[in-house]
Design an enzyme around this catalytic site. Sequence first.
Site, short mmCIF file in Angstrom:
data_model
loop_
_atom_site.label_atom_id
_atom_site.label_comp_id
_atom_site.label_asym_id
_atom_site.label_seq_id
_atom_site.Cartn_x
_atom_site.Cartn_y
_atom_site.Cartn_z
N THR A 107 0.81 -1.22 0.00
CA THR A 107 0.00 0.00 0.00
C THR A 107 0.85 1.27 0.00
O THR A 107 2.03 1.26 0.33
CB THR A 107 -0.94 0.02 1.22
OG1 THR A 107 -0.17 0.03 2.41
CG2 THR A 107 -1.86 -1.19 1.22
N ASP A 108 0.20 2.36 -0.38
CA ASP A 108 0.87 3.66 -0.35
C ASP A 108 0.43 4.43 0.89
O ASP A 108 -0.23 3.87 1.77
CB ASP A 108 0.58 4.44 -1.64
CG ASP A 108 -0.90 4.78 -1.83
OD1 ASP A 108 -1.69 4.65 -0.87
OD2 ASP A 108 -1.26 5.17 -2.94
N PHE A 109 0.76 5.69 0.96
CA PHE A 109 0.46 6.51 2.13
C PHE A 109 -1.03 6.60 2.43
O PHE A 109 -1.43 6.85 3.56
CB PHE A 109 1.05 7.92 1.96
CG PHE A 109 0.40 8.69 0.86
CD1 PHE A 109 -0.67 9.53 1.12
CD2 PHE A 109 0.83 8.58 -0.45
CE1 PHE A 109 -1.29 10.24 0.11
CE2 PHE A 109 0.23 9.28 -1.48
CZ PHE A 109 -0.84 10.11 -1.20
N SER A 110 -1.89 6.38 1.43
CA SER A 110 -3.33 6.50 1.64
C SER A 110 -3.98 5.20 2.11
O SER A 110 -5.16 5.18 2.44
CB SER A 110 -4.01 6.95 0.34
OG SER A 110 -4.02 5.89 -0.60
N ALA A 167 -4.22 2.57 0.13
CA ALA A 167 -4.64 1.84 -1.08
C ALA A 167 -3.41 1.15 -1.67
O ALA A 167 -2.28 1.56 -1.45
CB ALA A 167 -5.24 2.81 -2.10
#
Length: 159
Positions: A28-31, A33
Amino acid sequence: MKDEMTALSGRLTEAGHELQARVYYADTDFSGAVYHARYLEFLERGRSDFLRLLGVHHTELQAGQTGETIFWVVRRMEIDFRAAARIDDILTVSTTVAELGKARIRMAQEIRRDGALLIAAKVEAALINAEGKPRRFPREWVALFSPGDANAADSGEMS
């Protein structure tokens, strides 16, 4: 042990192959997602395990099983991102052969969560030798990749 390896590789279906994969924090990324490039890895796992269950092993190709060292390469990829996957989601990666040529194969892939389509991809792959020269598929692969139509490689426009 063989059953465990088969379970890790997903399963062959009438249409092609299905593989289940869990989304981990590292995907996942910072969000929260799944990072867009990670979908490429899920798709690659689906294609690799599809080949593995058909009896086409990357290590054997690299070792020269076909008479020379050959490698799979992705020539083209088109991806439609429809919805995001998130941490702990269980994804189903499906792979089917869309078109088979003498030296290239086009695969249709999807990534779904609980039946909902997240990613649709079209992938064109080919074989090259150690010098980077294109190679035709071994004749016995035609039946593996097109079980319903053993003449698909001779009738298509793809080469």
